[in-house]
Design a protein around this motif. Structure first.
Motif, PDB file in Angstrom:
ATOM      1  N   SER A  62       0.940  -1.254  -0.169  1.00 53.73           N
ATOM      2  CA  SER A  62      -0.116   0.008  -0.117  1.00 53.73           C
ATOM      3  C   SER A  62       0.819   1.325   0.018  1.00 53.73           C
ATOM      4  N   MET A  63       2.173   1.075   0.617  1.00 56.00           N
ATOM      5  CA  MET A  63       3.089   2.240   0.386  1.00 56.00           C
ATOM      6  C   MET A  63       3.985   2.251  -0.647  1.00 56.00           C
ATOM      7  N   ARG A  64       4.209   1.192  -1.362  1.00 56.91           N
ATOM      8  CA  ARG A  64       4.950   0.957  -2.616  1.00 56.91           C
ATOM      9  C   ARG A  64       4.472  -0.108  -3.262  1.00 56.91           C
ATOM     10  N   PRO A  65       3.669   0.427  -4.229  1.00 60.96           N
ATOM     11  CA  PRO A  65       2.761  -0.289  -5.173  1.00 60.96           C
ATOM     12  C   PRO A  65       3.517  -1.478  -5.977  1.00 60.96           C
ATOM     13  N   ALA A  66       4.892  -1.005  -6.289  1.00 58.24           N
ATOM     14  CA  ALA A  66       5.628  -1.964  -6.963  1.00 58.24           C
ATOM     15  C   ALA A  66       5.835  -3.112  -6.344  1.00 58.24           C
ATOM     16  N   PHE A  67       5.788  -3.110  -5.151  1.00 55.81           N
ATOM     17  CA  PHE A  67       6.109  -4.418  -4.210  1.00 55.81           C
ATOM     18  C   PHE A  67       4.979  -5.397  -4.480  1.00 55.81           C
ATOM     19  N   ALA A  68       3.956  -5.121  -4.931  1.00 51.25           N
ATOM     20  CA  ALA A  68       2.932  -5.897  -5.059  1.00 51.25           C
ATOM     21  C   ALA A  68       3.260  -6.767  -6.424  1.00 51.25           C
ATOM     22  N   GLU A  69       3.967  -6.399  -7.328  1.00 52.40           N
ATOM     23  CA  GLU A  69       4.597  -7.398  -8.119  1.00 52.40           C
ATOM     24  C   GLU A  69       5.505  -8.535  -7.556  1.00 52.40           C
ATOM     25  N   LEU A  70       5.598  -8.563  -6.425  1.00 56.73           N
ATOM     26  CA  LEU A  70       6.595  -9.664  -5.813  1.00 56.73           C
ATOM     27  C   LEU A  70       5.598 -10.680  -5.417  1.00 56.73           C
ATOM     28  N   ARG A  71       4.276 -10.788  -5.564  1.00 57.25           N
ATOM     29  CA  ARG A  71       3.237 -11.861  -5.378  1.00 57.25           C
ATOM     30  C   ARG A  71       3.606 -12.889  -6.671  1.00 57.25           C
ATOM     31  N   GLY A  72       3.147 -14.081  -6.044  1.00 54.79           N
ATOM     32  CA  GLY A  72       3.478 -15.287  -6.908  1.00 54.79           C
ATOM     33  C   GLY A  72       2.534 -16.319  -6.807  1.00 54.79           C
ATOM     34  N   THR A  73       2.953 -17.432  -7.517  1.00 53.58           N
ATOM     35  CA  THR A  73       2.155 -18.737  -7.560  1.00 53.58           C
ATOM     36  C   THR A  73       3.075 -19.750  -6.835  1.00 53.58           C
ATOM     37  N   GLY A  74       4.100 -19.379  -5.969  1.00 50.91           N
ATOM     38  CA  GLY A  74       4.852 -20.485  -5.083  1.00 50.91           C
ATOM     39  C   GLY A  74       6.125 -20.437  -5.676  1.00 50.91           C
ATOM     40  N   GLN A  75       6.667 -19.621  -6.331  1.00 53.23           N
ATOM     41  CA  GLN A  75       8.047 -19.530  -6.921  1.00 53.23           C
ATOM     42  C   GLN A  75       9.050 -19.310  -5.821  1.00 53.23           C
ATOM     43  N   THR A  76      10.004 -19.721  -5.713  1.00 52.49           N
ATOM     44  CA  THR A  76      11.171 -19.742  -4.737  1.00 52.49           C
ATOM     45  C   THR A  76      12.341 -19.221  -4.988  1.00 52.49           C
ATOM     46  N   LEU A  77      13.174 -18.203  -4.204  1.00 53.42           N
ATOM     47  CA  LEU A  77      14.278 -17.584  -4.187  1.00 53.42           C
ATOM     48  C   LEU A  77      14.869 -18.015  -3.124  1.00 53.42           C
ATOM     49  N   GLN A  78      16.156 -18.173  -3.339  1.00 50.77           N
ATOM     50  CA  GLN A  78      17.181 -18.524  -2.092  1.00 50.77           C
ATOM     51  C   GLN A  78      18.435 -17.431  -2.280  1.00 50.77           C
ATOM     52  N   LEU A  79      18.782 -16.987  -1.048  1.00 52.79           N
ATOM     53  CA  LEU A  79      20.260 -16.379  -0.867  1.00 52.79           C
ATOM     54  C   LEU A  79      20.832 -17.351   0.110  1.00 52.79           C
ATOM     55  N   ARG A  80      21.945 -17.679  -0.455  1.00 52.36           N
ATOM     56  CA  ARG A  80      22.817 -18.636   0.167  1.00 52.36           C
ATOM     57  C   ARG A  80      24.350 -18.042   0.430  1.00 52.36           C
ATOM     58  N   PRO A  81      24.592 -17.682   1.469  1.00 48.65           N
ATOM     59  CA  PRO A  81      26.027 -17.108   1.979  1.00 48.65           C
ATOM     60  C   PRO A  81      26.844 -17.963   2.010  1.00 48.65           C
ATOM     61  N   ASP A  82      28.300 -17.735   2.025  1.00 55.29           N
ATOM     62  CA  ASP A  82      29.253 -18.728   1.848  1.00 55.29           C
ATOM     63  C   ASP A  82      29.416 -19.338   3.526  1.00 55.29           C
ATOM     64  N   THR A  83      28.835 -18.519   4.390  1.00 53.52           N
ATOM     65  CA  THR A  83      29.038 -19.116   5.803  1.00 53.52           C
ATOM     66  C   THR A  83      27.638 -19.001   6.389  1.00 53.52           C
ATOM     67  N   GLY A  84      27.208 -19.897   7.408  1.00 52.75           N
ATOM     68  CA  GLY A  84      25.898 -19.502   7.900  1.00 52.75           C
ATOM     69  C   GLY A  84      24.651 -19.805   7.030  1.00 52.75           C
ATOM     70  N   PRO A  85      23.272 -19.981   7.804  1.00 55.39           N
ATOM     71  CA  PRO A  85      22.192 -20.256   6.993  1.00 55.39           C
ATOM     72  C   PRO A  85      21.683 -19.265   6.043  1.00 55.39           C
ATOM     73  N   GLY A  86      20.955 -19.671   5.101  1.00 56.18           N
ATOM     74  CA  GLY A  86      20.537 -18.701   4.041  1.00 56.18           C
ATOM     75  C   GLY A  86      19.161 -18.220   4.290  1.00 56.18           C
ATOM     76  N   TRP A  87      18.451 -17.732   3.329  1.00 56.98           N
ATOM     77  CA  TRP A  87      17.182 -17.306   3.218  1.00 56.98           C
ATOM     78  C   TRP A  87      16.217 -17.950   2.334  1.00 56.98           C
ATOM     79  N   LEU A  88      15.083 -18.633   2.595  1.00 54.63           N
ATOM     80  CA  LEU A  88      14.433 -19.246   1.436  1.00 54.63           C
ATOM     81  C   LEU A  88      12.998 -18.333   1.374  1.00 54.63           C
ATOM     82  N   ILE A  89      12.924 -17.642   0.116  1.00 54.98           N
ATOM     83  CA  ILE A  89      11.820 -16.817  -0.205  1.00 54.98           C
ATOM     84  C   ILE A  89      10.835 -17.486  -0.751  1.00 54.98           C
ATOM     85  N   THR A  90       9.463 -17.325  -0.811  1.00 54.43           N
ATOM     86  CA  THR A  90       8.440 -17.843  -1.424  1.00 54.43           C
ATOM     87  C   THR A  90       7.572 -16.755  -1.712  1.00 54.43           C
ATOM     88  N   ARG A  91       7.213 -16.791  -3.118  1.00 58.87           N
ATOM     89  CA  ARG A  91       6.198 -15.756  -3.679  1.00 58.87           C
ATOM     90  C   ARG A  91       4.985 -16.163  -3.690  1.00 58.87           C
TER      91      ARG A  91
END
Length: 245
Positions: free
Chosen positions: A160-189
């Motif tokens: 509602s504050m940044r309408p462009a972010f609504a484009e991040l919605r999806g149907t289950g697509q996944t994106l991962q950030l994997r650092p060289d050390t430590g746990p990563g982040w698993l993102i689901t749209r």
């Protein structure tokens, strides 16, 4: 992350920012903030710290315009920046966990210390890139900055504050950030918005690299070529194109 570490990080990156801009031409262009010369970037940081401190002490006030900020002469920048960071840290320490106004509803006062820490960290990178100085960030602060940005992106108020972010919605697509050390982040749209967890596994697209570079690519301060992208490149590019901070 406790309040002491948040305050320490704020002072650390305010100092790093002040060092990066010391003796620089105020009219230096900032490539990662193309509408702002360096003077406006400096003004924004000091102004934002003071604005957040005012919210903690007295409640909400209109979002200030960085173009209206006056950081003074170049030789005054360091003192002015440090004063703003100290004002915010002091306000939060006094308020402790008292609820205060935020864009996302009442939150503990530490919300603003954390938000300003990570805003300052990313703008420290902006200043370093503009002036050709070094930028480093401690792993715990870099990881928390990524998590905090995902918290913002996944909050239902954000589109509602940044309408462009609504484009991040999806149907289950996944994106991962994997650092060289430590746990990563698993993102689901999902159709309802972004969901995420600290996890490492399989994903449709994965961005892998040093934690510092992942943070700067994720916040669009470095090009995607600075990390290794595997899987669905179009998915990764679409995410980055719609998450300009």
């Amino acid at each position: 992350m406790d309040v002491a570490r948040l305050a320490e990080g704020l002072h650390e990156h305010t100092a790093g920012f002040a060092t990066a801009v010391a003796r620089a031409d105020p009219d230096t262009s900032v490539p990662t903030c193309p509408e702002w010369p360096l003077r406006v970037l400096v003004g924004h940081i000091g102004q934002a710290h003071r604005w957040a401190a005012g919210i903690v002490r007295s409640g909400p006030s209109p979002v200030p315009d960085p173009l209206d900020a006056d950081p003074g002469f170049t030789e005054e920048w360091s003192g002015w920046l440090h004063e703003g960071a100290a004002d915010l840290a002091d306000a939060v320490l006094v308020a402790d966990e008292s609820p205060v106004w935020t864009f996302f509803g009442p939150r503990p006062a530490t919300f603003w210390l954390r938000r300003m820490l990570h805003d300052t960290t990313v703008h420290h990178a902006d200043a370093a890139l503009a002036t050709g100085t070094e930028f480093e960030v401690a792993p715990d602060l870099a990881a928390d900055a990524i998590s905090e940005w995902l918290e913002i992106l996944s909050d239902p108020v954000t589109p509602s504050m940044r309408p462009a972010f609504a484009e991040l919605r999806g149907t289950g697509q996944t994106l991962q950030l994997r650092p060289d050390t430590g746990p990563g982040w698993l993102i689901t749209r999902t159709p309802d918005g972004v969901r995420w967890a600290r996890a490492t596994g399989t994903a449709d697209a994965t961005l892998a690299g040093p934690l510092r570079d992942l943070l700067l690519v994720f916040t669009r301060r470095l090009p995607a070529s600075r990390v290794t992208i595997t899987g669905d490149r179009d998915l990764a590019d679409h995410w980055l194109a719609h998450t300009a901070a």
